[in-house]
Scaffold this motif. Structure first.
Motif, PDB file in Angstrom:
ATOM      1  N   GLU A 131       0.854  -1.191   0.000  1.00 56.56           N
ATOM      2  CA  GLU A 131       0.000   0.000   0.000  1.00 56.56           C
ATOM      3  C   GLU A 131       0.885   1.234   0.000  1.00 56.56           C
ATOM      4  N   ILE A 132       0.490   2.223  -0.801  1.00 61.09           N
ATOM      5  CA  ILE A 132       1.210   3.493  -0.871  1.00 61.09           C
ATOM      6  C   ILE A 132       0.183   4.610  -0.741  1.00 61.09           C
ATOM      7  N   PHE A 133       0.395   5.476   0.234  1.00 60.12           N
ATOM      8  CA  PHE A 133      -0.513   6.588   0.491  1.00 60.12           C
ATOM      9  C   PHE A 133       0.215   7.905   0.269  1.00 60.12           C
ATOM     10  N   ASN A 134      -0.426   8.810  -0.433  1.00 57.83           N
ATOM     11  CA  ASN A 134       0.111  10.146  -0.661  1.00 57.83           C
ATOM     12  C   ASN A 134      -0.506  11.071   0.373  1.00 57.83           C
ATOM     13  N   TRP A 135       0.307  11.889   0.991  1.00 58.26           N
ATOM     14  CA  TRP A 135      -0.178  12.901   1.916  1.00 58.26           C
ATOM     15  C   TRP A 135       0.589  14.191   1.651  1.00 58.26           C
ATOM     16  N   ASN A 136       0.100  15.284   2.159  1.00 59.90           N
ATOM     17  CA  ASN A 136       0.722  16.576   1.899  1.00 59.90           C
ATOM     18  C   ASN A 136       2.178  16.565   2.366  1.00 59.90           C
ATOM     19  N   GLY A 137       3.106  16.590   1.423  1.00 59.49           N
ATOM     20  CA  GLY A 137       4.523  16.607   1.766  1.00 59.49           C
ATOM     21  C   GLY A 137       5.219  15.265   1.709  1.00 59.49           C
ATOM     22  N   GLY A 138       4.495  14.199   1.331  1.00 59.94           N
ATOM     23  CA  GLY A 138       5.169  12.914   1.272  1.00 59.94           C
ATOM     24  C   GLY A 138       4.285  11.742   0.928  1.00 59.94           C
ATOM     25  N   ILE A 139       4.853  10.547   1.105  1.00 62.45           N
ATOM     26  CA  ILE A 139       4.123   9.309   0.898  1.00 62.45           C
ATOM     27  C   ILE A 139       4.425   8.366   2.059  1.00 62.45           C
ATOM     28  N   SER A 140       3.474   7.472   2.330  1.00 59.33           N
ATOM     29  CA  SER A 140       3.667   6.389   3.284  1.00 59.33           C
ATOM     30  C   SER A 140       3.591   5.086   2.514  1.00 59.33           C
ATOM     31  N   ILE A 141       4.529   4.192   2.790  1.00 61.98           N
ATOM     32  CA  ILE A 141       4.558   2.876   2.164  1.00 61.98           C
ATOM     33  C   ILE A 141       4.329   1.846   3.253  1.00 61.98           C
ATOM     34  N   VAL A 142       3.348   0.968   3.030  1.00 63.58           N
ATOM     35  CA  VAL A 142       3.040  -0.097   3.976  1.00 63.58           C
ATOM     36  C   VAL A 142       3.389  -1.410   3.271  1.00 63.58           C
ATOM     37  N   PRO A 143       4.596  -1.930   3.525  1.00 62.86           N
ATOM     38  CA  PRO A 143       5.034  -3.153   2.854  1.00 62.86           C
ATOM     39  C   PRO A 143       4.498  -4.397   3.563  1.00 62.86           C
ATOM     40  N   PRO A 144       4.449  -5.534   2.850  1.00 57.52           N
ATOM     41  CA  PRO A 144       3.950  -6.771   3.453  1.00 57.52           C
ATOM     42  C   PRO A 144       5.013  -7.569   4.208  1.00 57.52           C
ATOM     43  N   GLY A 145       6.197  -7.023   4.386  1.00 61.03           N
ATOM     44  CA  GLY A 145       7.255  -7.759   5.070  1.00 61.03           C
ATOM     45  C   GLY A 145       8.400  -6.857   5.467  1.00 61.03           C
ATOM     46  N   ASN A 146       9.512  -7.470   5.841  1.00 60.25           N
ATOM     47  CA  ASN A 146      10.708  -6.714   6.219  1.00 60.25           C
ATOM     48  C   ASN A 146      11.220  -5.902   5.039  1.00 60.25           C
ATOM     49  N   VAL A 147      11.804  -4.745   5.349  1.00 59.01           N
ATOM     50  CA  VAL A 147      12.302  -3.834   4.322  1.00 59.01           C
ATOM     51  C   VAL A 147      13.725  -3.414   4.665  1.00 59.01           C
TER      52      VAL A 147
END
Length: 100
Positions: free
Chosen positions: A70-86
């Protein structure tokens, strides 16, 4: 303008079309537009990286096969919600952090 550069599943490799040699996994590369610095945050850890204009980074998600990202755009950036270790890397391929 924020820009998401690419997602690719990669086999074992000694080099990558996205940059220096990286470990196996789902490769995520993000890059800020030249005139738009922004923040990349990885959830649920909350680890964030501030990218200057034109700067990029890469993340490799372990064991991501058949899972959603999942990738979410918000004012000033993005959040990435990966399904495992990164594992995150700077543009030169230097390891930054292991997030689990």
């Amino acid at each position: 303008m924020k820009r998401f550069v690419g997602l690719s599943k990669t086999p074992t490799r000694s080099s990558s079309p996205l940059g220096p040699a990286l470990p196996n996994g789902l490769v995520i590369k993000v890059q800020a537009a030249a005139d738009a610095p922004f923040t990349v945050m990885f959830e649920p850890t909350g680890m964030s990286y501030d990218l200057a204009g034109g700067e990029s980074m890469t993340a490799v998600v372990e064991n991501a096969a058949d899972n959603a990202i999942e990738i979410f755009n918000w004012n000033g950036g993005i959040s990435i919600v990966p399904p495992g270790n990164v594992t995150t890397y700077d543009a030169a391929g230097n390891e930054l952090n292991f997030l689990n």
